[in-house]
Enzyme design. Structure first.
Site, PDB file in Angstrom:
ATOM      1  N   GLU A 135       0.973  -2.169  12.594  1.00  0.00           N
ATOM      2  CA  GLU A 135       1.184  -3.626  12.615  1.00  0.00           C
ATOM      3  C   GLU A 135       1.530  -4.149  14.003  1.00  0.00           C
ATOM      4  O   GLU A 135       1.809  -5.336  14.157  1.00  0.00           O
ATOM      5  CB  GLU A 135       2.267  -4.008  11.609  1.00  0.00           C
ATOM      6  CG  GLU A 135       1.827  -3.759  10.182  1.00  0.00           C
ATOM      7  CD  GLU A 135       2.818  -4.246   9.137  1.00  0.00           C
ATOM      8  OE1 GLU A 135       3.962  -4.576   9.515  1.00  0.00           O
ATOM      9  OE2 GLU A 135       2.443  -4.283   7.949  1.00  0.00           O
ATOM     10  N   LYS A 178       3.300   0.750  15.977  1.00  0.00           N
ATOM     11  CA  LYS A 178       4.485   0.747  15.126  1.00  0.00           C
ATOM     12  C   LYS A 178       4.507   2.031  14.288  1.00  0.00           C
ATOM     13  O   LYS A 178       5.550   2.572  13.972  1.00  0.00           O
ATOM     14  CB  LYS A 178       4.410  -0.479  14.207  1.00  0.00           C
ATOM     15  CG  LYS A 178       5.605  -0.684  13.306  1.00  0.00           C
ATOM     16  CD  LYS A 178       5.402  -1.947  12.472  1.00  0.00           C
ATOM     17  CE  LYS A 178       6.566  -2.226  11.561  1.00  0.00           C
ATOM     18  NZ  LYS A 178       6.274  -3.301  10.601  1.00  0.00           N
ATOM     19  N   GLN A 179       3.308   2.482  13.885  1.00  0.00           N
ATOM     20  CA  GLN A 179       3.223   3.595  12.940  1.00  0.00           C
ATOM     21  C   GLN A 179       1.868   4.270  13.040  1.00  0.00           C
ATOM     22  O   GLN A 179       0.952   3.740  13.668  1.00  0.00           O
ATOM     23  CB  GLN A 179       3.425   3.061  11.524  1.00  0.00           C
ATOM     24  CG  GLN A 179       2.345   2.086  11.091  1.00  0.00           C
ATOM     25  CD  GLN A 179       2.845   1.107  10.037  1.00  0.00           C
ATOM     26  OE1 GLN A 179       3.291   0.009  10.371  1.00  0.00           O
ATOM     27  NE2 GLN A 179       2.763   1.496   8.785  1.00  0.00           N
ATOM     28  N   TRP A 195       0.834  -1.219   0.000  1.00  0.00           N
ATOM     29  CA  TRP A 195       0.000   0.000   0.000  1.00  0.00           C
ATOM     30  C   TRP A 195       0.861   1.258   0.000  1.00  0.00           C
ATOM     31  O   TRP A 195       0.371   2.348  -0.243  1.00  0.00           O
ATOM     32  CB  TRP A 195      -0.918   0.013   1.228  1.00  0.00           C
ATOM     33  CG  TRP A 195      -0.185   0.256   2.533  1.00  0.00           C
ATOM     34  CD1 TRP A 195       0.971  -0.350   2.949  1.00  0.00           C
ATOM     35  CD2 TRP A 195      -0.529   1.187   3.565  1.00  0.00           C
ATOM     36  NE1 TRP A 195       1.351   0.122   4.184  1.00  0.00           N
ATOM     37  CE2 TRP A 195       0.455   1.071   4.584  1.00  0.00           C
ATOM     38  CE3 TRP A 195      -1.567   2.087   3.744  1.00  0.00           C
ATOM     39  CZ2 TRP A 195       0.421   1.828   5.762  1.00  0.00           C
ATOM     40  CZ3 TRP A 195      -1.599   2.847   4.913  1.00  0.00           C
ATOM     41  CH2 TRP A 195      -0.612   2.711   5.897  1.00  0.00           C
ATOM     42  N   ASP A 196       2.163   1.087   0.283  1.00  0.00           N
ATOM     43  CA  ASP A 196       3.102   2.216   0.261  1.00  0.00           C
ATOM     44  C   ASP A 196       2.909   3.038  -1.018  1.00  0.00           C
ATOM     45  O   ASP A 196       3.004   4.259  -1.013  1.00  0.00           O
ATOM     46  CB  ASP A 196       4.554   1.723   0.296  1.00  0.00           C
ATOM     47  CG  ASP A 196       4.873   0.824   1.490  1.00  0.00           C
ATOM     48  OD1 ASP A 196       3.998   0.043   1.882  1.00  0.00           O
ATOM     49  OD2 ASP A 196       5.999   0.896   2.002  1.00  0.00           O
TER      50      ASP A 196
END
Ligand code: BGC
Length: 778
Positions: A495, A607-608, A365-366
């Protein structure tokens, strides 16, 4: 958080990345940073002489979209697990040009002085070195290399040799090498394990005076590959012999060097792959390309390549005045994005571009959330090509949806090359259904920025509808939650939390996706009824189903905690124990390398960016206070162990007026790879993060939001800078925005009259007009 230049590996320079020392332990990092690509192929920045015994090196040349399949071995298998991994294919390395003087290999490690640099203006890699033989013979060696952006099948490499204090013979081997090896760190799941040996089957190889070539069949994959090289020199060779050994073909040339006279040797390296073409045809095509290159010659090949790069800079350059290290990082990032992105509709953009083995070369998806944000606003044609790739793999996504028990619609793979799901760890893979929303988001952004109705009608609408209908099959109207539409068993962007109910990001993005799909269905029906009917017929869609999308969107459950005044990341997140950051030593990060996933999943730790990312992408669905509260809650729980995180935080801190924090997070993204901040750039660049650094400036500091009928800006100038400027394309117009201490300038370089909202001020800009707004908010 400013890093002082003396701690930097590379001296800050606006248009190049240069190193003038040999640091053996940094060799693999340089190979990544100095990699070259053109979207069709990519090659690491390894030395022309090849790697020497004991030297750390990771050779790699890759063809975008070409992979081999490897069965995934599970200790315990379950229905529907991804069965095969599509691994980016390594192909023969054509860069080898080994010089021998008096039987001694001329290599960089023995050089008395030398430097290498990547020139951003021309997307080319250079090296210069002085070398002395044990008997005192001195050579000045210069090499240049580029992956042609005008002839995507070609890499061009030049070597210039000057004998400085002698005249005599020198031997040069020009090879095409299919024998290179690499053993990476197998304990790090982010590092791909690729091997040339196990995956390529030699069909034929040959070497003549004119050319050397190899034909390979990918063992477990549908691809045939031709690789070929041709050499031309500024003077005839005294002797040529052919090298035709196991896995290596090429020539050995003996040249007579005359003191002070430059010998120039050009090597053209060509690749061609296909699933259908016969080997003979592939070879002919490769040979044609080589012949053309030789006929055109180095100078013209370079001129045409440079022309493409210049056009890119014209559309995309970002200037940062007042901080050379950030300027360097920004241009380095933009160049790599441009070099690696797939440009032909048959391939996409790997998380590592085409610069290394990391993540096996997979597309994530980046691309849609990060990289295409940059491209849509600067080079929209490239966005279209990447979305075309998604369209070509729509059938595979439909099949995957059936396998995942969805009777309708399409489920795009979390990670892939050819279109099949390749994620072996489903909690942080297949469960990330938000990939569908990411593709829809990219279609929506592209359409808003270009108004390209042809694309929408030909491809966009079908992808949108097929991915939208999947939400209805995945979620349900939940009587326990007042019949709200709920989505269970998914993983959001973070994640470190997996398989949850009602991940806020997923639900909110699905809601926007469904609404946009409803809107496009109405528009298509209105603008081209026959096309609408045809599409509905071919995918079995009817009005009742479209109404159900609208209903699901309206009733979408978006978890909110009234006590904290924040959006809950999911139904269970806020009930978990917060991670004990105070007692987590620095060497335990990234957490994923030190704790079992279950340990991480049991805690409030990210994580993000997750909710914070939704706030950016869905923008005015939140008010500023909500954004500030969410940020204040989630950022302290975020490790930023993913490089996709800092840039999004930078944008949201800027949006909420917390400029110092915004600046710190921007700083972290913009030099992520040059400074190897996550310690794994050896295995490839972080393309999403690179794109994120552009987003932090343009969508963060300058506050760009692209709307169907206007562009919105809320520009801010970071205190450390004198000024910055950037370029945009919007619905056929070319715009330049400059933010300086004395104000903001909007220049409409090309195109029809444009509406701009600058903070609350409505502006109209006509072609060639510059508007200067004197006051900048600080
Ligand atoms: C991130 C994902 C990302 C992947 C590839 C992971 O570490 O968590 O969001 O897609 O890297 O960049």
């Amino acid at each position: 958080m400013n890093v002082s230049p003396k701690h930097l590996l590379f001296t800050p320079q606006p248009w190049q990345l240069e190193i003038d020392r040999l640091i053996p332990e940094q060799a693999m990092l340089e190979e990544t940073l100095f990699a070259l690509a053109n979207g069709y192929l990519g090659t690491r920045g390894t030395m022309e002489e090849g790697s020497q015994p004991g030297q750390q090196s990771c050779e790699g040349t890759y063809l975008n979209g070409v992979y081999h399949s490897e069965k995934i071995t599970y200790g315990e298998v379950a229905y529907g697990y991804a069965s095969h991994n599509q691994k980016m294919q390594l192909v023969p390395n054509g860069k080898i040009m080994q010089l021998r003087l008096d039987n001694q290999l001329v290599n960089l490690s023995d050089a008395s002085a030398g430097k290498r640099w990547l020139d951003f203006r021309s997307a080319s890699l250079h090296r210069q070195m002085h070398w002395q033989s044990p008997t005192g013979k001195q050579i000045l060696l210069t090499t240049s290399r580029f992956a042609s952006l005008s002839q995507p099948n070609l890499i061009c490499q030049r070597m210039e040799i000057v004998a400085q204090n002698f005249s005599g013979d020198i031997d040069l081997s020009t090879l095409l090498d299919a024998a290179y090896q690499f053993s990476p760190n197998k304990d790090d799941p982010r590092v791909g394990v690729l091997s040339l040996d196990d995956s390529l089957m030699l069909h034929q190889q040959q070497s003549t005076d004119e050319q050397a070539w190899m034909l390979h069949q990918v063992k477990d994959g549908p691809f045939r590959i031709a690789s070929a090289t041709a050499v031309s020199a500024s003077q005839p060779a005294d002797n040529i012999s052919h090298i035709n050994s196991d896995k290596q073909v090429g020539q050995q040339w003996r040249f007579r060097l005359v003191q002070g006279v430059k010998l120039i040797v050009d090597k053209f390296i060509s690749y061609q792959h296909d699933q259908q073409m016969e080997f003979g045809e592939l070879l002919l095509s490769c040979q044609d390309k080589l012949q053309q290159a030789k006929t055109m010659g180095w100078d013209q090949m370079l001129a045409e390549h440079k022309h493409q790069v210049a056009e890119f800079w014209q559309n995309s350059d970002v200037q940062i005045n007042g901080d050379p290290a950030l300027q360097q990082g920004m241009r380095f990032n933009l160049l790599h994005l441009f070099m690696s992105i797939g440009k032909n509709g048959h391939c996409n953009m790997g998380a590592k571009g085409l610069t290394g083995h990391g993540y096996d070369g997979h597309y994530f998806w980046d691309t849609e959330i990060y990289i295409l944000s940059v491209m849509t606003a600067t080079n929209p044609e490239l966005t279209k090509q990447c979305l075309t790739f998604r369209y070509r793999t729509l059938d595979g996504a439909r099949q995957r949806a059936r396998q995942m028990s969805h009777s309708r619609g399409a489920l795009y793979p979390w990670r892939t090359i050819g279109g099949d799901e390749c994620s072996a760890f489903f909690p942080a893979g297949t469960a990330q259904y938000h990939i569908n929303a990411a593709i829809a988001h990219a279609i929506r952004s592209y359409f808003t920025a270009t108004a390209d109705w042809t694309f929408m009608q030909d491809m966009g609408a079908e992808m949108l509808f097929e991915t939208a209908r999947l939400w209805l099959s995945l979620g349900h109207f939940n009587p326990q939650k007042q019949d709200r539409f709920c989505i269970d068993g998914v993983t959001g962007p973070d994640e470190y939390t997996a398989i949850v109910s009602n991940n806020f990001y997923t639900n909110a993005m699905a809601q926007a996706h469904l609404r946009f799909a409803v809107q496009i269905a109405a528009k298509l029906q209105d603008k081209n009824r026959p096309a609408y009917q045809l599409l509905c017929k071919s995918i079995g869609l009817n009005d009742a189903e479209i109404s159900s999308w609208a209903k699901a969107a309206d009733k979408m459950y978006l978890p909110y905690d009234a006590k904290l005044g924040i959006h809950a990341q999911d139904d269970s997140f806020l009930d978990k124990k917060p991670w004990d950051f105070a007692n987590t030593p620095a060497d335990k990060y990234p957490l994923l390398l030190h704790y079992h996933p279950l340990v991480i999943y049991r805690h409030q730790v990210l994580k993000q960016a997750d909710v914070v990312l939704a706030m950016f992408l869905l923008d005015d669905a939140f008010d500023q206070q909500q954004k500030a509260r969410n940020l204040a809650y989630y950022e302290p729980l975020t490790t930023h162990d993913s490089t996709l995180s800092s840039c999004i935080h930078s944008i949201e801190f800027a949006e909420t007026g917390q400029y110092q924090r915004a600046y710190e997070f921007f700083h972290d993204s913009v030099r992520m790879d040059i400074d190897n901040r996550h310690g794994n750039t050896e295995y490839g660049i972080h393309t999403a993060c690179m794109a994120g650094s552009w987003m932090s400036i343009v969508q963060g500091f300058a506050g760009l939001r692209i709307r169907p009928d206007e562009l919105v800006f809320t520009p801010h100038l970071p205190a450390h800078w004198d000024s910055y400027s950037f370029n945009l394309q919007y619905q056929g117009r070319h715009l330049q925005v400059s933010v300086a201490k004395d104000g903001v300038r909007y220049l409409l370089k090309r195109g029809a009259t444009l509406s701009i909202r600058h903070h609350q001020q409505e502006l109209t800009l006509s072609s060639n007009q510059t508007l200067h707004i004197a006051k900048v908010q600080s």
